[in-house]
Design a protein around this motif. Structure first.
Motif, short mmCIF file in Angstrom:
data_model
loop_
_atom_site.label_atom_id
_atom_site.label_comp_id
_atom_site.label_asym_id
_atom_site.label_seq_id
_atom_site.Cartn_x
_atom_site.Cartn_y
_atom_site.Cartn_z
N THR A 157 0.85 -1.18 0.00
CA THR A 157 0.00 0.00 0.00
C THR A 157 0.88 1.24 0.00
N PHE A 158 0.60 2.17 -0.89
CA PHE A 158 1.34 3.44 -0.97
C PHE A 158 0.46 4.56 -0.46
N GLU A 159 1.04 5.47 0.32
CA GLU A 159 0.31 6.69 0.69
C GLU A 159 0.51 7.71 -0.42
N ALA A 160 0.02 7.36 -1.59
CA ALA A 160 0.13 8.21 -2.78
C ALA A 160 -0.90 7.70 -3.78
N GLY A 161 -1.49 8.61 -4.54
CA GLY A 161 -2.48 8.21 -5.54
C GLY A 161 -1.82 7.48 -6.70
N ILE A 162 -2.63 6.79 -7.53
CA ILE A 162 -2.03 5.99 -8.60
C ILE A 162 -1.35 6.87 -9.65
N ASP A 163 -1.84 8.10 -9.85
CA ASP A 163 -1.17 8.98 -10.82
C ASP A 163 0.25 9.31 -10.34
N ALA A 164 0.37 9.56 -9.03
CA ALA A 164 1.70 9.88 -8.48
C ALA A 164 2.62 8.68 -8.57
N VAL A 165 2.08 7.48 -8.34
CA VAL A 165 2.90 6.27 -8.43
C VAL A 165 3.35 6.07 -9.88
N ALA A 166 2.40 6.19 -10.83
CA ALA A 166 2.73 5.98 -12.24
C ALA A 166 3.75 7.02 -12.70
N ALA A 167 3.59 8.27 -12.25
CA ALA A 167 4.49 9.34 -12.69
C ALA A 167 5.93 9.06 -12.27
N MET A 168 6.12 8.38 -11.14
CA MET A 168 7.47 8.08 -10.66
C MET A 168 8.23 7.16 -11.62
N THR A 169 7.50 6.37 -12.39
CA THR A 169 8.18 5.44 -13.30
C THR A 169 8.49 6.11 -14.63
N GLY A 170 7.95 7.29 -14.84
CA GLY A 170 8.27 8.05 -16.04
C GLY A 170 7.49 7.63 -17.28
N GLU A 171 6.79 6.52 -17.23
CA GLU A 171 6.04 6.07 -18.41
C GLU A 171 4.58 5.93 -18.02
N VAL A 172 3.70 6.58 -18.75
CA VAL A 172 2.30 6.52 -18.35
C VAL A 172 1.32 6.26 -19.51
N PRO A 173 1.63 5.34 -20.43
CA PRO A 173 0.63 5.04 -21.45
C PRO A 173 -0.62 4.42 -20.82
N ASP A 174 -0.43 3.58 -19.81
CA ASP A 174 -1.57 3.03 -19.07
C ASP A 174 -1.19 3.10 -17.60
N ARG A 175 -1.83 4.02 -16.87
CA ARG A 175 -1.36 4.28 -15.51
C ARG A 175 -1.74 3.16 -14.53
N SER A 176 -2.47 2.13 -14.97
CA SER A 176 -2.81 1.07 -14.04
C SER A 176 -1.95 -0.18 -14.23
N LEU A 177 -1.17 -0.22 -15.33
CA LEU A 177 -0.29 -1.37 -15.56
C LEU A 177 1.07 -0.85 -15.99
N LEU A 178 2.08 -1.07 -15.15
CA LEU A 178 3.42 -0.57 -15.46
C LEU A 178 4.35 -1.75 -15.65
N ARG A 179 5.19 -1.66 -16.68
CA ARG A 179 6.19 -2.70 -16.88
C ARG A 179 7.56 -2.06 -16.65
N LEU A 180 8.31 -2.63 -15.70
CA LEU A 180 9.63 -2.08 -15.40
C LEU A 180 10.70 -3.05 -15.89
N ASP A 181 11.72 -2.49 -16.53
CA ASP A 181 12.80 -3.33 -17.04
C ASP A 181 13.67 -3.85 -15.89
N ALA A 182 14.43 -4.91 -16.18
CA ALA A 182 15.38 -5.43 -15.21
C ALA A 182 16.36 -4.31 -14.84
N HIS A 183 16.81 -4.31 -13.58
CA HIS A 183 17.66 -3.24 -13.10
C HIS A 183 18.61 -3.84 -12.07
N GLY A 184 19.88 -3.96 -12.40
CA GLY A 184 20.82 -4.62 -11.47
C GLY A 184 20.33 -6.03 -11.18
N PRO A 185 20.26 -6.41 -9.90
CA PRO A 185 19.81 -7.77 -9.56
C PRO A 185 18.30 -7.94 -9.66
N VAL A 186 17.57 -6.82 -9.88
CA VAL A 186 16.10 -6.86 -9.85
C VAL A 186 15.57 -7.32 -11.20
#
Lengths: 222, 191
Positions: free
Chosen positions: B112-141
């Motif tokens: 649970t985030f104390e932030a709205g979904i627009d704010a969460v989506a904006a943090m990833t920099g990509e917002v074509p669909d703000r309810s489904l985000l795909r993040l690329d591999a990053h280091g060990p993640v």
């Protein structure tokens, strides 16, 4: 002679001692202390026993214990159920100590919020709830990681004093206005604890109804 | 468990055989939250008076009237509900489209985030669909899929799924999500 617990039924800390005794199959003598509204834990006679004026207190022969985590360890060793102390290798033993110390932060945050909401104790309620939320997030993340490693409890695959020390204030967080809805791993962990053989209840913490037969159907089957 | 669907409070539960159902979080008897209830076998019982409901939401037993066969008009208010790829999808009305294919991922955790979904989506920099985000591999993640669920103004649930990988990488992903939450919430405080 059984150990004697100076006890208040609504206190999660007193419940820790009752729960621990029940889980290792021991019995306690109980002396009810009128914590609220009487405030008997702050009266001179009680301060002779425990100068800190806190509950619970556990006495056994000449021994007087006033710290709940010490009581848990004592009750486990007294019953010869040392598996509840966790593994003996350095990392396992340290993990148990880590969560015993963490339990004090739950008391200071979620416990304070609960005293404020239930008994009107003075507190910065927003600060207490946020501190409690940060504790719950920490606990949730640890339980997620443990599950990824195939572990069901805080310090490994079997319950220990660490689980008993942390469980009550977490389970009663909603009494202080902190919901457990955001923490699926915590909720699953509390279900595992409530399903343990010997588990006992306190007001606000019930056993799992799901595990008991449907009333009426049990008699029909018998 | 309790959840929300838009502004609707919802009880979601799974029966012993694995069937999921989502209902308005309100017992038709006295309005108690059904999410406080408990599951025995294929039925959910309300915690208040023990009224028992089957997976279709029909009342099957009223303990105070053990000989009564409850009329079929006593029902919970059901939502559309689908269990796919480790995600339970709910909708207040039968949706016109199937849930998206998430690809080769397994459920990791929900936060649970104390932030709205627009704010969460904006943090990833990509917002074509703000309810489904795909993040690329990053280091060990490993690569992540984040499903964003609005819980109300300034609050959201992030359901994270990860490409199947080793335990160490999943632990790293879990910690990366916590870091992501801290940074997202700090952004809100700064704004």
């Amino acid at each position: 002679m059984r150990p004697t617990l100076y006890d208040y039924v609504l206190s999660p800390s007193c419940y820790k001692a009752r729960l621990m005794a029940a889980l290792v199959g021991s019995e306690l003598e109980s002396v009810a202390v009128d914590f609220h509204p009487g405030g008997d834990h702050r009266k001179p006679e009680f301060l002779m026993l425990n100068p800190a004026g806190t509950l619970p207190v556990l006495t056994h022969g000449g021994l007087i214990l006033t710290e709940t985590t010490a009581m848990l360890v004592y009750l486990v060793r007294l019953a010869g159920r040392c598996e509840w102390l966790g593994g003996e290798d350095p990392a396992s033993a340290a993990r148990v100590q880590q969560w015993l110390a963490f339990s004090a932060r739950l008391t200071a945050s979620l416990g304070l919020a609960r005293l404020h909401d239930m008994l009107g104790r003075p507190a910065d309620i927003d600060a207490a709830r946020w501190a409690g939320t940060l504790c719950l997030r920490e606990l949730e993340s640890a339980l997620v990681e443990n599950r990824l490693l195939g572990e069901d409890f805080l310090a490994g695959n079997a319950p220990t004093v660490a689980d008993v020390a942390c469980f009550p204030y977490v389970m009663l967080a909603p009494d202080g206005g902190v919901s457990l809805d955001p923490y699926p791993a915590i909720r699953a962990w509390t279900r595992r604890i409530r399903a343990l053989p010997g588990f006992v209840e306190m007001p606000g913490i019930h056993r799992l109804h799901d595990l008991r037969p449907e009333p009426g159907e049990a008699e029909a089957a018998a | 468990m309790a959840s929300v669907c838009g502004t609707l409070e919802v009880a979601v539960w799974r029966s012993a055989s694995g069937r999921v159902a989502a209902w308005v979080d309100r017992c038709p008897h006295r309005g108690m939250r059904l999410s406080h209830g408990f599951v025995r076998g294929e039925m959910l019982s309300c915690i208040y008076h023990g009224w028992r409901f089957d997976g279709a939401g029909r009342c099957r037993k009223i303990p105070a009237h053990p000989d009564l066969d409850p009329p079929e008009t006593i029902r919970t208010q059901s939502l559309a509900c689908l269990d796919a790829q480790g995600v339970i999808w709910i909708a207040s009305e039968a949706p016109a489209v199937a849930p998206p294919d998430l690809g080769n991922v397994v459920p990791l955790r929900s936060l649970t985030f104390e932030a709205g979904i627009d704010a969460v989506a904006a943090m990833t920099g990509e917002v074509p669909d703000r309810s489904l985000l795909r993040l690329d591999a990053h280091g060990p993640v490993p690569p992540l899929v984040l499903l964003l669920q609005a819980l109300g103004p300034g609050r959201s649930a992030v359901h994270a799924l990860a490409a199947p990988t080793g335990t160490g990488a999943l632990v790293a992903a879990s910690r990366a999500l916590e870091d992501f939450r801290r940074r997202t919430e700090a952004q809100g405080i700064a704004a």
